[in-house]
Scaffold this active site. Structure first.
Site, PDB file in Angstrom:
ATOM      1  N   CYS A 187       0.941   7.680 112.048  1.00  0.00           N
ATOM      2  CA  CYS A 187       2.095   7.221 111.264  1.00  0.00           C
ATOM      3  C   CYS A 187       2.805   8.384 110.582  1.00  0.00           C
ATOM      4  O   CYS A 187       2.171   9.149 109.849  1.00  0.00           O
ATOM      5  CB  CYS A 187       1.613   6.217 110.217  1.00  0.00           C
ATOM      6  SG  CYS A 187       2.849   5.765 108.991  1.00  0.00           S
TER       7      CYS A 187
ATOM      8  N   TYR B 133      13.941   4.816 113.746  1.00  0.00           N
ATOM      9  CA  TYR B 133      13.525   3.411 113.782  1.00  0.00           C
ATOM     10  C   TYR B 133      14.735   2.482 113.874  1.00  0.00           C
ATOM     11  O   TYR B 133      14.683   1.442 114.537  1.00  0.00           O
ATOM     12  CB  TYR B 133      12.699   3.069 112.541  1.00  0.00           C
ATOM     13  CG  TYR B 133      11.318   3.653 112.567  1.00  0.00           C
ATOM     14  CD1 TYR B 133      10.241   2.939 113.089  1.00  0.00           C
ATOM     15  CD2 TYR B 133      11.075   4.939 112.070  1.00  0.00           C
ATOM     16  CE1 TYR B 133       8.966   3.480 113.115  1.00  0.00           C
ATOM     17  CE2 TYR B 133       9.799   5.485 112.098  1.00  0.00           C
ATOM     18  CZ  TYR B 133       8.745   4.752 112.634  1.00  0.00           C
ATOM     19  OH  TYR B 133       7.493   5.308 112.672  1.00  0.00           O
TER      20      TYR B 133
END
Length: 373
Positions: free
Chosen positions: A81, A212
């Site tokens: 992440c 994203y």
């Protein structure tokens, strides 16, 4: 054949495209671990921030202060992440390993999110649990939001302390100063803060979150707008870094850490998986040289696990990659090629020094050219 109850409970549905435009949920548990609990509690209420603020003297509405204590907390940070990766880097740069332990969940999670599947018996050896979710529920039994990393867990009680990653990394610099290693760099130089925070804001909005926004877009229009915003910001960074070694000048700051975790993932996942494909990072001369400079700096590249990065994105985001096939490439050896950034002057750590080697137990287990030599 209908799925079993176990499959329904644990299967990874991977539904990440939930509307036309992707909007990140930035409602976090905003408690802070601080050096002076009473002073922070007595300070005026602070506004919430999507990027955090090193100048924050108090707490946001409803948040609580916890005391800095060596050995009390465990940082749960998945190597896959990017938001968690920045806390791993900063912990290492500041030398906080002896006082703040690290738990690294595996890269592939299910609908209940991050698991400690890399630990012995599938449990974290310190917390004794199988899932980060258990610590959220110890604090908030009906916690309604996503189980996110990084997160700080109070080891004695097993309760989650905070998952407010933007402020967490800043507090590691400001609140944990008594435990910094000798020679730790100043990642938040006081004379640069006012200039740095707008840079950090643009990097978060347009680059860290911008990939994203493109990858999880639910319409052609939303994707194209996100794509244009992302590459406008990357062009701005290319120009900025053509004339200076680091984002704020001659030395590393928190801003560089925040940009690096996106850049190191760009070609392996964002270029293809998120359709951020105007060009690769390797085709942007200044940004690519800058990324290699950071990768080769102790504390940055030595925390990277390319296998976990790729497995997370290509396996978990099932709606983007239904086959869950993980690409074999790209090649990694070029991360160690000469970057030539020394010609711009400056030094990474300023008056400080580089951290020592990564402890054997914290060495990333997956692909990384630094460990292949």
């Amino acid at each position: 054949m209908a799925p079993s109850e176990t499959e329904q409970t644990y299967s990874t549905k991977g539904a990440y495209v939930s509307g036309e435009e992707f909007t990140r949920d930035t409602n976090y548990i905003e408690d802070r671990v601080v050096a002076d609990v009473e002073a922070v509690r007595a300070a005026p209420v602070e506004p919430s921030s999507t990027i955090g603020d090193p100048r924050m003297a108090g707490l946001t509405e409803g948040a609580e202060a916890w005391p800095v204590e060596a050995g009390r907390y465990r940082l749960v940070a998945a190597r896959a992440c990017p938001w968690a990766h920045r806390s791993i880097i900063i912990r290492r740069l500041l030398g906080l390993e002896p006082v703040l332990s690290l738990a690294t969940p595996g890269p592939v999670h299910d609908v209940r999110s991050w698991t400690f599947d890399l630990g012995p018996g599938g449990r974290d050896p310190v917390l004794g649990t199988e899932r980060l979710q258990e610590h959220y529920f110890k604090r908030f039994p009906d916690y309604p939001r996503g189980i996110t990393v990084p997160a700080l867990v109070d080891v004695p009680s097993g309760r989650l302390v905070t998952n407010n990653y933007p402020q967490l990394s800043l507090d590691l610099s400001t609140q944990w100063a008594a435990f910094h290693r000798e020679g730790a760099p100043d990642l938040l130089p006081e004379d640069s803060i006012d200039d740095m925070m707008p840079v950090v804001k643009r990097i978060f909005t347009e680059v860290n979150n911008g990939v994203y926004r493109a990858g999880f877009a639910g319409s052609q229009r939303a994707y194209e707008e996100a794509y244009e915003r992302l590459f406008t910001a990357l062009d701005w960074l290319e120009e900025r870094l053509s004339g200076q070694r680091y984002l704020m000048g001659d030395h590393l700051t928190e801003a560089d850490v925040r940009l690096f975790t996106t850049l190191v993932r760009f070609d392996p996942v964002y270029h293809g998986h998120f359709k951020c494909n105007r060009n690769k990072l390797t085709e942007m001369p200044a940004l690519w040289a800058y990324a290699r400079d950071l990768f080769q700096t102790p504390g940055f590249g030595d925390t990277v696990d390319f296998d976990q990065i790729k497995r997370h994105y290509y396996v978990v985001h099932e709606d983007l990659n239904p086959t869950r096939i993980v690409p074999s490439g790209p090649a990694l050896e070029n991360w160690l090629s000469d970057h030539g950034r020394e010609r711009l002057g400056g030094s990474p750590f300023g008056a400080g020094t580089a951290p020592g080697p990564v402890a054997a137990e914290e060495r990333p287990p997956g692909a990384n050219p630094l460990y292949a030599r």
